[in-house]
Design an enzyme around this catalytic site. Structure first.
Site, PDB file in Angstrom:
ATOM      1  N   ARG A  95       0.713  -1.223   0.057  1.00  0.00           N
ATOM      2  CA  ARG A  95      -0.051  -0.096  -0.111  1.00  0.00           C
ATOM      3  C   ARG A  95       0.984   1.207   0.032  1.00  0.00           C
ATOM      4  O   ARG A  95       0.593   2.118  -0.532  1.00  0.00           O
ATOM      5  CB  ARG A  95      -1.034   0.017   1.041  1.00  0.00           C
ATOM      6  CG  ARG A  95      -2.052  -0.963   1.277  1.00  0.00           C
ATOM      7  CD  ARG A  95      -3.081  -0.607   2.242  1.00  0.00           C
ATOM      8  NE  ARG A  95      -3.884   0.138   1.746  1.00  0.00           N
ATOM      9  CZ  ARG A  95      -4.682   0.842   2.308  1.00  0.00           C
ATOM     10  NH1 ARG A  95      -4.847   0.380   3.951  1.00  0.00           N
ATOM     11  NH2 ARG A  95      -5.295   1.955   2.321  1.00  0.00           N
ATOM     12  N   HIS A 148      -8.032   8.090  10.112  1.00  0.00           N
ATOM     13  CA  HIS A 148      -7.423   6.664  10.212  1.00  0.00           C
ATOM     14  C   HIS A 148      -6.191   6.589  10.011  1.00  0.00           C
ATOM     15  O   HIS A 148      -5.402   5.416   9.860  1.00  0.00           O
ATOM     16  CB  HIS A 148      -8.197   5.934   9.078  1.00  0.00           C
ATOM     17  CG  HIS A 148      -9.557   5.818   9.096  1.00  0.00           C
ATOM     18  ND1 HIS A 148     -10.532   5.078   8.209  1.00  0.00           N
ATOM     19  CD2 HIS A 148     -10.469   6.034  10.300  1.00  0.00           C
ATOM     20  CE1 HIS A 148     -11.574   5.106   8.562  1.00  0.00           C
ATOM     21  NE2 HIS A 148     -11.789   5.561   9.644  1.00  0.00           N
ATOM     22  N   CYS A 264      12.318   1.809  22.166  1.00  0.00           N
ATOM     23  CA  CYS A 264      12.368   1.043  23.296  1.00  0.00           C
ATOM     24  C   CYS A 264      13.364  -0.283  22.941  1.00  0.00           C
ATOM     25  O   CYS A 264      13.788  -0.797  23.936  1.00  0.00           O
ATOM     26  CB  CYS A 264      11.098   0.463  23.584  1.00  0.00           C
ATOM     27  SG  CYS A 264      10.330  -0.497  22.381  1.00  0.00           S
TER      28      CYS A 264
END
Length: 364
Positions: A95, A148, A264
């Site tokens: 996409r 979105h 992280c």
């Protein structure tokens, strides 16, 4: 070129003009819309995937809910990412590539020019392709609300809060290169005679319940997908639904091969988009709520959306409740079934219709 129609529904049938504009619209209705537009200050545009159709980007419905024989509603979900993050990343890499190869069309530029002409304009977009931003609408963040998310923003899949904005790198890693993805989804990475395992959110939920019973509440770590994970955003008039058939989820990609969170160092990165079963961004929804609680809305323009997916489907009625007149721009009349008698309904390609009805100079 398809014939484009337009009409304005009224309590009594209006006598339509025999003349049409170059694109086939009724000039009487176009003139009526433009008059109201010129008098409007606060304008809300509710945008769906149809805005980018002329740019060559398909919607989920265009691909019949499937991607390479996989159920899109489960791939684009927390359940799918926990089951096989490699497959999810393959889907979103394709996409991202499609969006990068596409370009804004005249409808995008028409909305950008409207935003420049009307400071009270706000776009509520369900699109994640970034084309409105590339056309220039991101110059004023108050005028664009991404409901979105954005394909080109990445976020930690855990809770560290790391976000990488506007990442246009392609591929993000070697296993997500176009050649590797195409080979994998065509089955080249599955050994001959080997059947990819089947999985569904319901299956994982059942396993989770059994493990919880065996281990006890204190020792059990809640990580399994739930039935709601597999559900799409609620559609109007429908209950949350779960796919009956368990789609195959298998990529063969190890987590170590996928984009890692530099914040992280423990979790994967994920596309910063709203998956089925997830809530819309809290900050965006707060802005939308405030938008409809402020002054009256003069005009709502619904572009390229079937207005079936909640909560975006309710924004038109919220605008109407604040006094807005409503215009619809859609390819199909069935996508305008929520239109009222007093609304304008323009049928055809948004890339043709929007520049004409908005009639703003400087469009590209």
């Amino acid at each position: 070129m398809p014939t484009h129609q337009s009409r304005q529904r009224q309590c009594k049938p209006a006598k339509m003009s025999q003349q049409t504009t170059p694109s086939g619209l009724d000039p009487v209705q176009v003139s009526s819309f433009r008059t109201h537009l010129s008098q409007s200050t606060r304008i809300v545009t509710i945008i769906g995937a149809g805005l980018s159709a002329s740019s060559g980007l398909p919607t989920f419905r265009d691909i019949n809910g499937l991607w390479c024989n996989h159920d899109v509603f489960l791939i684009a979900s927390p359940a799918g990412f926990r089951r096989d993050p490699g497959l999810v990343w393959q889907f979103y890499s394709e996409r991202r590539r499609a969006a990068l190869r596409a370009g804004p069309n005249p409808a995008h530029y028409a909305l950008v020019n409207l935003a420049k002409a009307k400071p009270g304009f706000v776009a509520l977009s369900q699109n994640v392709d970034g084309l409105l931003q590339r056309a220039g609408l991101d110059e004023n963040p108050k005028q664009l609300k991404l409901l979105h998310g954005n394909l080109f923003d990445l976020a930690c899949a855990g809770n560290c809060g790391y976000v990488d904005y506007d990442n246009f790198v392609d591929p993000l890693c070697e296993v997500l290169s176009e050649g590797r993805v195409r080979a994998s989804v065509m089955g080249a990475d599955v050994a001959e005679g080997e059947k990819p395992p089947k999985a569904s959110a319901l299956l994982f939920e059942g396993i989770a319940k059994k493990n919880k019973k065996i281990l006890g509440e204190e020792k059990f770590a809640e990580a399994a997908p739930t039935a709601r994970d597999a559900a799409p955003l609620t559609e109007l008039g429908q209950e949350v639904r779960v796919p009956e058939a368990a789609p195959e989820l298998y990529s063969g990609i190890e987590k170590a091969e996928l984009p890692q969170c530099p914040g992280c160092g423990e979790n994967l990165l994920r596309p910063r988009v709203v998956w089925f079963g997830e809530a819309l961004p809290e900050d965006v929804m707060e802005d939308v709520d405030a938008l409809f609680k402020e002054e009256k809305v003069d005009l709502a323009i619904v572009v390229g959306t079937s207005s079936q997916v909640w909560p975006a489907a309710g924004f038109c009625e919220e605008a109407r409740g604040r006094g807005a007149k409503v215009a619809w721009v859609n390819m199909s009349e069935k996508d305008c079934k929520n239109a009222k008698k007093e609304d304008w309904v323009f049928l055809g390609d948004a890339a043709v219709i929007l520049p004409e009805i908005l009639n703003l100079e400087g469009q590209e």
